[in-house]
Design a protein around this motif. Structure first.
Motif, mmCIF file in Angstrom:
data_model
loop_
_atom_site.group_PDB
_atom_site.id
_atom_site.type_symbol
_atom_site.label_atom_id
_atom_site.label_comp_id
_atom_site.label_asym_id
_atom_site.label_seq_id
_atom_site.Cartn_x
_atom_site.Cartn_y
_atom_site.Cartn_z
ATOM 1 N N UNK A 150 -20.626 -43.631 102.476
ATOM 2 C CA UNK A 150 -19.944 -44.090 101.278
ATOM 3 C C UNK A 150 -18.675 -43.264 101.101
ATOM 4 N N UNK A 151 -17.800 -43.733 100.212
ATOM 5 C CA UNK A 151 -16.585 -42.978 99.942
ATOM 6 C C UNK A 151 -16.905 -41.568 99.470
ATOM 7 N N UNK A 152 -17.930 -41.446 98.624
ATOM 8 C CA UNK A 152 -18.304 -40.129 98.124
ATOM 9 C C UNK A 152 -18.802 -39.231 99.249
ATOM 10 N N UNK A 153 -19.627 -39.789 100.151
ATOM 11 C CA UNK A 153 -20.154 -38.997 101.256
ATOM 12 C C UNK A 153 -19.035 -38.622 102.231
ATOM 13 N N UNK A 154 -18.102 -39.542 102.492
ATOM 14 C CA UNK A 154 -16.981 -39.228 103.379
ATOM 15 C C UNK A 154 -16.092 -38.157 102.774
ATOM 16 N N UNK A 155 -15.889 -38.208 101.481
ATOM 17 C CA UNK A 155 -15.080 -37.186 100.811
ATOM 18 C C UNK A 155 -15.715 -35.799 100.968
ATOM 19 N N UNK A 156 -17.029 -35.745 100.843
ATOM 20 C CA UNK A 156 -17.726 -34.460 100.986
ATOM 21 C C UNK A 156 -17.639 -33.960 102.428
ATOM 22 N N UNK A 157 -17.758 -34.885 103.395
ATOM 23 C CA UNK A 157 -17.714 -34.478 104.801
ATOM 24 C C UNK A 157 -16.336 -33.921 105.159
ATOM 25 N N UNK A 158 -15.259 -34.569 104.696
ATOM 26 C CA UNK A 158 -13.903 -34.078 104.996
ATOM 27 C C UNK A 158 -13.651 -32.769 104.262
ATOM 28 N N UNK A 159 -14.129 -32.652 103.025
ATOM 29 C CA UNK A 159 -13.950 -31.412 102.271
ATOM 30 C C UNK A 159 -14.644 -30.250 102.977
ATOM 31 N N UNK A 160 -15.847 -30.494 103.465
ATOM 32 C CA UNK A 160 -16.580 -29.435 104.161
ATOM 33 C C UNK A 160 -15.840 -28.995 105.428
ATOM 34 N N UNK A 186 -10.107 -39.024 98.850
ATOM 35 C CA UNK A 186 -10.025 -40.109 99.820
ATOM 36 C C UNK A 186 -10.104 -41.427 99.063
ATOM 37 N N UNK A 187 -9.309 -42.413 99.490
ATOM 38 C CA UNK A 187 -9.301 -43.735 98.868
ATOM 39 C C UNK A 187 -9.076 -44.785 99.931
ATOM 40 N N UNK A 188 -9.584 -46.000 99.680
ATOM 41 C CA UNK A 188 -9.379 -47.124 100.587
ATOM 42 C C UNK A 188 -8.170 -47.901 100.089
#
Length: 531
Positions: free
Chosen positions: A121-131, A144-146
């Motif tokens: 999800x967008x939220x999970x992808x945001x966390x992965x890139x932040x990490x 992150x946004x689509x």
């Protein structure tokens, strides 16, 4: 030398992150090369629910819902083809990158490297890139946004207005796709929409989404998805003092409590303790039972429903039993006066006491009027079951003292006393059809003469007389006529000499026309055509 190389690499990474002029960015797909002026942005084409947007010139495979796209929320799942905008904010500067998710479901984000985002999800992808960013930089905030969702085809079948294959966007949901096809037909089921993907079929209840806003019943569309709207089964009918009366399909559990919770339940003015459930039995007969919805709305007293059930909740105003009288009654000072066939009649409601019968109601209404037809009185009863009409012979009850006609009255009954009919009606093939004043000394043929006699196309031998009790006799065999009788004179099928002369004249005209053609063309048309 190794220390110097490490310091140079670290310095290059910091500069690439913090310096806006050195930030790495990928060009937007379809954007013109640097130095070429860009065209002004086009406004999205407005469209109403259930309509298709026009196709882009030269791109018949694209659905321009991309311009009027829905915003991808935190629960939106990424996939190959999505165009993302990633922004990394450091302590001094920010970097904004537009990047496409590749066919393998990953994004290449310098200096963070390749990150797998498909299925997240967008939220999970945001966390992965932040990490990943914070593993390299101490201070880094990622958003992150689509900006351009991927498009693909889905198949919609079943009871929709325009079934077929549609080009859709990943940000669209099931309800919007159904509207795009023109909506569900009156024969379709909104509560059991079948969604199939990867060999697995699930049922979606769009009615719950529409009435309660449950977003779980309106999922995002996905690749290789098949949507089927099956035919609806027999609905359950809600009527009376309910918040949303109408016909509803049963849900998965088919319970009364679930249906009332979905539709809003009983209104404030509804008598939930006096509800009635009508059900068609195995023999085809309707059976009505009383329900207390105060108990039925709890899990302990829940009632399972069946297709075809009808639930009626009476309003509180009808809890006080009432009876209505109409017709040729004398009435009282407060009675509403009307006119029936030129005679004064009344319409009035009375409170109904326990155990009252027909005679009690007639007395309350002031008794029968002098012009009342006592033998044709009746009671209209429309309880929870089908409507009934119960004949009551007030002549036998009031004059002959026959108590079998003194039937009990129920709440909501309508007692009707018709006006005595003083006309005989002559209709059909007569010169002056209409009503004739009743005279006991006239025969059927004399009524026929009073109507001007039969017309030229009348078949007098087939004339019939129908009495008010529904019995029909041939005019020659009919008993003495009574008020309200109807004499019908039918039309003869063929008037022997007039119709035969007309037919012969038409045949002669056809023969003359063919003879003229024969003479003009020196023989039959068929012979001339062969020459």
């Amino acid at each position: 030398m190794n220390r110097l190389s490490r310091k140079s690499i670290s310095l290059a990474l910091v500069v690439s992150l913090l310096a806006p002029t050195l930030s790495v960015a990928q060009p937007t797909p379809g954007a013109p090369p640097p130095g070429v002026p860009q065209a002004p942005p086009t406004l999205p084409t407005p469209r109403t629910p259930g309509s298709f947007a026009p196709l882009a010139p030269g791109r018949g495979d694209l659905y321009l819902g991309q311009q009027a796209r829905s915003i991808a929320g935190p629960d939106y799942r990424l996939g190959p083809g999505d165009v993302l905008e990633v922004q990394i904010v450091g302590r001094l500067d920010a970097t904004r990158v537009q990047i496409v998710v590749d066919p393998e479901g990953a994004i290449a984000l310098p200096p963070l490297g390749t990150i797998k985002v498909a299925g997240l999800t967008l939220l999970e992808a945001n966390r992965a890139i932040t990490q990943r960013a914070r593993a390299i930089f101490r201070y880094a905030d990622v958003s992150i946004a689509v900006i351009s969702p991927r498009s693909f085809e889905v198949v919609v079948s079943g009871e929709v207005e325009r079934p077929g294959s549609l080009q859709v966007l990943a940000t669209q949901r099931l309800h919007e796709i159904i509207l795009t096809t023109g909506g569900i037909t009156p024969r379709g089921s909104a509560r059991h929409v079948q969604v199939t993907r990867a060999g697995r079929t699930t049922e979606i209840d769009l009615l719950i989404f529409e009435l309660k806003g449950d977003i779980t019943q309106n999922p995002f569309v996905q690749e290789d998805m098949r949507i089927n709207v099956p035919p609806r089964v027999a609905p359950v009918t809600l009527s009376g003092a309910v918040r949303r009366p109408g016909e509803y399909e049963l849900g998965a559990d088919g319970s009364l409590r679930e249906l009332l919770d979905l539709t809003g339940g009983v209104t404030v003015a509804g008598a939930g303790s006096a509800a009635r459930l009508t059900r068609i039995g195995p023999d085809g007969r309707k059976e009505t039972t009383s329900l207390d919805l105060r108990e039925g709305s709890t899990s302990a007293g829940d009632v399972p429903l069946r297709a075809g059930d009808a639930l009626y909740v009476p309003p509180l105003t009808s809890i006080q039993d009432v009876v209505e009288v109409r017709g040729a009654f004398n009435g009282a000072a407060e009675s509403a006066k009307t006119q029936t066939q030129g005679k004064p009649t009344i319409v009035q409601r009375f409170e109904l006491a326990r155990g009252e019968r027909v005679r009690d109601v007639v007395v309350k209404a002031g008794g029968a009027a002098a012009f009342a037809d006592l033998r044709l009185a009746f009671v209209d009863r429309a309880d929870a079951g089908p409507a009934q009409r119960i004949p009551v012979d007030l002549q036998r009850l009031l004059v002959e003292k026959d108590e079998t006609q003194n039937i009990p009255i129920q709440n909501g009954d309508v007692v009707v006393l018709p006006v005595f009919e003083d006309k005989v009606y002559v209709v059909g093939e007569v010169k002056v059809p209409g009503a004739q004043d009743f005279r006991p000394d006239l025969t059927a043929r004399e009524y026929l003469a009073a109507a001007g006699g039969p017309s030229a196309r009348a078949k007098v031998r087939a004339a019939t007389v129908t009495f008010r009790n529904g019995r029909t006799y041939a005019m020659a065999e009919a008993p003495p006529l009574e008020p309200g009788a109807v004499m019908t004179v039918p039309e003869v099928a063929v008037k022997w000499w007039q119709d035969y002369v007309t037919i012969a004249s038409l045949v002669a005209n056809l023969v003359t026309a063919y003879t003229g053609i024969f003479v003009l063309f020196n023989g039959p048309l068929t012979n001339r055509s062969t020459r």
